[in-house]
Scaffold this active site. Sequence first.
Site, mmCIF file in Angstrom:
data_model
loop_
_atom_site.group_PDB
_atom_site.id
_atom_site.type_symbol
_atom_site.label_atom_id
_atom_site.label_comp_id
_atom_site.label_asym_id
_atom_site.label_seq_id
_atom_site.Cartn_x
_atom_site.Cartn_y
_atom_site.Cartn_z
ATOM 1 N N GLN A 1 41.932 38.683 27.138
ATOM 2 C CA GLN A 1 42.319 37.557 28.318
ATOM 3 C C GLN A 1 41.965 36.253 28.018
ATOM 4 O O GLN A 1 40.779 35.754 28.442
ATOM 5 C CB GLN A 1 41.582 38.118 29.620
ATOM 6 C CG GLN A 1 42.345 37.380 30.974
ATOM 7 C CD GLN A 1 42.052 37.828 32.173
ATOM 8 O OE1 GLN A 1 41.421 39.028 32.141
ATOM 9 N NE2 GLN A 1 42.683 37.217 33.012
ATOM 10 N N PHE A 2 42.837 35.546 27.225
ATOM 11 C CA PHE A 2 42.711 34.236 27.040
ATOM 12 C C PHE A 2 42.574 33.153 28.122
ATOM 13 O O PHE A 2 41.872 32.083 28.120
ATOM 14 C CB PHE A 2 43.892 33.601 26.017
ATOM 15 C CG PHE A 2 45.174 33.485 26.882
ATOM 16 C CD1 PHE A 2 45.390 32.199 27.433
ATOM 17 C CD2 PHE A 2 46.107 34.509 26.954
ATOM 18 C CE1 PHE A 2 46.634 31.770 27.963
ATOM 19 C CE2 PHE A 2 47.287 34.264 27.804
ATOM 20 C CZ PHE A 2 47.546 32.757 28.171
ATOM 21 N N THR A 3 42.815 33.734 29.255
ATOM 22 C CA THR A 3 42.897 32.920 30.282
ATOM 23 C C THR A 3 41.384 32.757 30.876
ATOM 24 O O THR A 3 41.058 31.812 31.765
ATOM 25 C CB THR A 3 43.494 33.480 31.805
ATOM 26 O OG1 THR A 3 43.198 34.733 31.948
ATOM 27 C CG2 THR A 3 45.306 33.418 31.293
#
Length: 145
Positions: A78-80
């Site tokens: 999850q790059f967020t």
Amino acid sequence: MRAVLQRVSRARVTVDEQIISAIGNGLLILLGVGHGDGEEQANDLAEKIAHLRVFEDDGGKTNLSILDVKGEAIVVSQFTLYADTRKGRRPSFIEAALPAVAEPLVTRFVDILTAQGVPTQTGKFGAHMEVEIHNDGPLTIWLEK
């Protein structure tokens, strides 16, 4: 490298209406990779999570690790987790590592967690996923290495 751990009674990940991973008692791990992260961070974070005492013993105290309770894990990239919202109203993700760097480190993290003795499944890197989480407690912890 950042991780959000959620202790779950069950969790599953669906991609294109197909369940690609599902667990019972264990941890759902949302994992983000940032610039400058490498194998050292992946190793340290995976070992920390494998031994982190976040499960309750018979007395109701969080004295047991996922290994102690023979739990399972799902790791979802999850790059967020690297969102920067300090300016404006649209998050910036420039601190997140590019996929060519992040994907191998996520794979390395999963391999280390598995080698520690934690049965580990994954989401699908870069895909739109539906993540179903039955948070137990609720217990949610943020870790950064």
